[in-house]
Enzyme design. Structure first.
Site, PDB file in Angstrom:
ATOM      1  N   CYS A   1       0.764  -1.246  -0.213  1.00  0.00           N
ATOM      2  CA  CYS A   1       0.229   0.063   0.019  1.00  0.00           C
ATOM      3  C   CYS A   1       0.915   0.984  -0.099  1.00  0.00           C
ATOM      4  CB  CYS A   1      -1.246  -0.385   1.542  1.00  0.00           C
ATOM      5  SG  CYS A   1      -1.262  -1.602   0.947  1.00  0.00           S
TER       6      CYS A   1
ATOM      7  N   HIS B   1      -3.231   7.038   3.407  1.00  0.00           N
ATOM      8  CA  HIS B   1      -4.138   5.793   3.020  1.00  0.00           C
ATOM      9  C   HIS B   1      -5.617   5.473   3.291  1.00  0.00           C
ATOM     10  CE1 HIS B   1      -3.526   2.264   1.178  1.00  0.00           C
ATOM     11  NE2 HIS B   1      -4.164   1.274   2.354  1.00  0.00           N
TER      12      HIS B   1
ATOM     13  N   ASN C   1     -10.222  -0.130  -0.478  1.00  0.00           N
ATOM     14  CA  ASN C   1      -8.477   0.209  -0.240  1.00  0.00           C
ATOM     15  C   ASN C   1      -8.194  -0.208  -1.225  1.00  0.00           C
ATOM     16  OD1 ASN C   1      -6.153  -0.039   0.243  1.00  0.00           O
ATOM     17  ND2 ASN C   1      -5.747  -1.894   2.850  1.00  0.00           N
TER      18      ASN C   1
HETATM   19  N1  ACO Z   1     -18.504  -9.195   8.038  1.00  0.00           N
HETATM   20  C1  ACO Z   1     -18.633  -9.374   9.406  1.00  0.00           C
HETATM   21  N2  ACO Z   1     -18.307 -10.472  10.562  1.00  0.00           N
HETATM   22  C2  ACO Z   1     -16.928  -9.608  10.108  1.00  0.00           C
HETATM   23  C3  ACO Z   1     -16.305  -9.686   8.702  1.00  0.00           C
HETATM   24  C4  ACO Z   1     -17.361  -9.695   8.415  1.00  0.00           C
HETATM   25  N3  ACO Z   1     -17.117  -9.408   6.729  1.00  0.00           N
HETATM   26  N4  ACO Z   1     -15.087  -9.692   8.763  1.00  0.00           N
HETATM   27  C5  ACO Z   1     -14.222 -10.713   9.955  1.00  0.00           C
HETATM   28  N5  ACO Z   1     -15.937 -10.477  11.115  1.00  0.00           N
HETATM   29  C6  ACO Z   1     -15.362 -10.585  12.057  1.00  0.00           C
HETATM   30  C7  ACO Z   1     -14.578 -11.754  13.088  1.00  0.00           C
HETATM   31  O1  ACO Z   1     -14.851 -12.880  12.534  1.00  0.00           O
HETATM   32  C8  ACO Z   1     -14.443 -11.436  14.076  1.00  0.00           C
HETATM   33  O2  ACO Z   1     -15.378 -13.042  14.759  1.00  0.00           O
HETATM   34  P1  ACO Z   1     -15.755 -13.176  15.936  1.00  0.00           P
HETATM   35  O3  ACO Z   1     -15.700 -11.616  17.214  1.00  0.00           O
HETATM   36  O4  ACO Z   1     -17.604 -14.280  16.169  1.00  0.00           O
HETATM   37  O5  ACO Z   1     -13.986 -13.762  16.015  1.00  0.00           O
HETATM   38  C9  ACO Z   1     -15.203 -10.102  14.209  1.00  0.00           C
HETATM   39  O6  ACO Z   1     -15.693  -9.836  13.223  1.00  0.00           O
HETATM   40  C10 ACO Z   1     -14.038  -9.176  14.834  1.00  0.00           C
HETATM   41  O7  ACO Z   1     -13.221  -8.917  13.469  1.00  0.00           O
HETATM   42  P2  ACO Z   1     -11.668  -8.038  13.970  1.00  0.00           P
HETATM   43  O8  ACO Z   1     -10.539  -8.586  12.882  1.00  0.00           O
HETATM   44  O9  ACO Z   1     -11.258  -8.033  15.185  1.00  0.00           O
HETATM   45  O10 ACO Z   1     -12.265  -6.674  13.272  1.00  0.00           O
HETATM   46  P3  ACO Z   1     -11.847  -5.601  13.710  1.00  0.00           P
HETATM   47  O11 ACO Z   1     -12.717  -4.256  14.283  1.00  0.00           O
HETATM   48  O12 ACO Z   1     -10.591  -5.889  13.704  1.00  0.00           O
HETATM   49  O13 ACO Z   1     -12.318  -4.860  11.805  1.00  0.00           O
HETATM   50  C11 ACO Z   1     -11.053  -4.875   9.754  1.00  0.00           C
HETATM   51  C12 ACO Z   1     -10.974  -5.865  10.724  1.00  0.00           C
HETATM   52  C13 ACO Z   1     -11.212  -4.185   9.752  1.00  0.00           C
HETATM   53  C14 ACO Z   1      -9.551  -5.825   8.842  1.00  0.00           C
HETATM   54  C15 ACO Z   1      -9.396  -3.454  10.522  1.00  0.00           C
HETATM   55  O14 ACO Z   1      -8.595  -4.990  11.431  1.00  0.00           O
HETATM   56  C16 ACO Z   1      -8.287  -3.914   9.417  1.00  0.00           C
HETATM   57  O15 ACO Z   1      -8.884  -2.128   9.169  1.00  0.00           O
HETATM   58  N6  ACO Z   1      -6.682  -3.660   9.481  1.00  0.00           N
HETATM   59  C17 ACO Z   1      -6.216  -2.745   8.954  1.00  0.00           C
HETATM   60  C18 ACO Z   1      -6.150  -3.099   7.269  1.00  0.00           C
HETATM   61  C19 ACO Z   1      -4.864  -2.448   7.140  1.00  0.00           C
HETATM   62  O16 ACO Z   1      -4.983  -1.767   6.873  1.00  0.00           O
HETATM   63  N7  ACO Z   1      -3.640  -3.475   6.076  1.00  0.00           N
HETATM   64  C20 ACO Z   1      -2.882  -2.693   5.729  1.00  0.00           C
HETATM   65  C21 ACO Z   1      -2.641  -2.426   4.165  1.00  0.00           C
HETATM   66  S1  ACO Z   1      -3.403  -2.781   2.840  1.00  0.00           S
HETATM   67  C22 ACO Z   1      -2.015  -3.304   2.712  1.00  0.00           C
HETATM   68  O17 ACO Z   1      -1.484  -3.175   2.981  1.00  0.00           O
HETATM   69  C23 ACO Z   1      -2.193  -4.554   1.168  1.00  0.00           C
END
Ligand code: ACO
Length: 322
Positions: free
Chosen positions: A113, A249, A279
């Site tokens: 990214c 980003h 993203n």
């Molecule tokens: N729909 C519904 N529920 C979901 C989904 C979905 N699409 N995805 C995950 N869940 C569930 C999980 O299974 C979990 O359920 P559980 O509690 O029963 O186990 C719950 O939601 C919470 O999951 P988390 O992963 O803890 O959710 P979080 O609040 O952390 O959000 C997210 C996830 C959006 C991915 C966040 O962590 C994030 O944005 N991370 C950073 C991503 C990023 O910036 N990446 C860098 C750039 S990408 C690159 O370089 C290519």
């Protein structure tokens, strides 16, 4: 002293739009979950046969038109991308062939990214040292090609697109500074597992897709982006109040809000496209820049802080007087 100035911007998005409601039909998710956790409402997706280079070409043509330059004016092409059309020739060369540019260096670099910020940093250095007068810098991706469409934790996050800028040597700034970093100790938090040398065997097992420990990525990203804001301001002896626009980003609205808070910036001074683009990895920063330039929010003379964070981990920033 020589600087590089941004003299044109452009972007290109695939026509196809996939809404959160569309994704509800594919995986066990809801519009409410995606909006509240990420801020994403829709994303664009490349059509079958539409490639990263197609999108990059569209963005570059727009940026070159805005800059009022032709193929003979381009002295260098640098493109940040993790999803190239093919292993080689590199995407810079593929772009040259399409644009009728012959001779100047053209290459792609891969920093997930942060790819556009890395590419901008490299091109800016060539302009500053006097070797290059005019450079085309691109961030372009088709990340929807490498996500697992059965994995709700990742497939809802990504979109496709390309953004580009033309920079040219000038006595006035311009790009004031760029800052790029990486730490491979985090290689297992966000990655794509296979490749040419390791092999693509996992493709057959259905595991050949972006792997991410989202929660852990989120925490490191927020922390690291806060640090790079400080580093950038300190390097230029500027305060938070000197920044007119934050162009982050576009991975997650909560991550962007945290950086804006660190800067003490109201969200009205933050360019947001995450709701419409998702993203788009290396494409997200140049596309957001282009959106705000074309809708008239960003004016000549404004001070812009561009920042990105991605797999690697890689991260970087650019302070720009537009
Ligand atoms: N729909 C519904 N529920 C979901 C989904 C979905 N699409 N995805 C995950 N869940 C569930 C999980 O299974 C979990 O359920 P559980 O509690 O029963 O186990 C719950 O939601 C919470 O999951 P988390 O992963 O803890 O959710 P979080 O609040 O952390 O959000 C997210 C996830 C959006 C991915 C966040 O962590 C994030 O944005 N991370 C950073 C991503 C990023 O910036 N990446 C860098 C750039 S990408 C690159 O370089 C290519």
């Amino acid at each position: 002293m020589k600087y590089s100035r941004i003299i044109g911007t452009g972007r290109c998005l695939p026509d196809k739009v996939v809404t959160n409601a569309d994704l509800e039909k594919i995986v066990d998710t809801t519009d409410e979950w995606i909006r509240s956790r990420t801020g994403i409402e829709r994303r664009h997706m490349a059509a079958e046969g539409e490639t990263t280079c197609d999108l990059a070409e569209g963005a570059v043509r727009e940026a070159m038109a805005a800059a009022e330059i032709g193929p003979d004016d381009v002295d260098m092409i640098v493109i940040g991308s993790t999803t190239p059309d093919q292993v080689f020739p590199n995407m810079g060369c593929l772009l040259q062939a399409r644009l009728g540019i012959h001779g100047p260096a053209a290459f792609s670099l891969e920093a997930a990214c942060s790819g556009f910020i890395f590419a901008l940093s490299v091109a800016d250095k060539y302009v500053r040292c006097g070797d290059v007068k005019t450079a085309v810098v691109v961030g372009a991706e088709t990340l929807t090609r490498i996500v697992d469409w059965n994995d709700r934790g990742t497939c809802v996050l990504f979109g496709d697109g390309a953004g580009a800028v033309v920079i040219r040597a000038d006595d006035e700034p311009g790009i004031l500074s760029t800052h790029i970093h990486a730490d491979g100790a985090y290689k297992d938090l966000l990655y794509f597992p296979s490749g040419v040398s390791k092999g693509f065997d996992q493709l057959k097992a259905g595991a050949d897709a972006v792997q991410m420990r989202g929660n852990e990525v989120f925490k490191v990203a927020v922390n690291t982006l806060g640090q790079i804001v400080d580093e950038t301001l300190e390097a230029n002896s500027l305060g938070k109040e000197d920044i007119d626009w934050l162009i982050p980003h576009q991975a997650n609205i909560r991550m962007i809000q945290a950086t804006a808070k660190k800067l003490g910036m109201p969200m009205e001074r933050v360019v947001l496209t995450v709701q419409d683009h998702g993203n788009t990895s290396a494409a997200s920063v140049p596309m957001a820049l282009d959106v705000a330039v074309r809708d008239g929010r960003i004016q000549r003379g404004d001070r812009l802080l561009l920042e990105a964070f991605g797999g690697g981990f890689t991260w970087g920033s650019a302070l720009v007087r537009y």
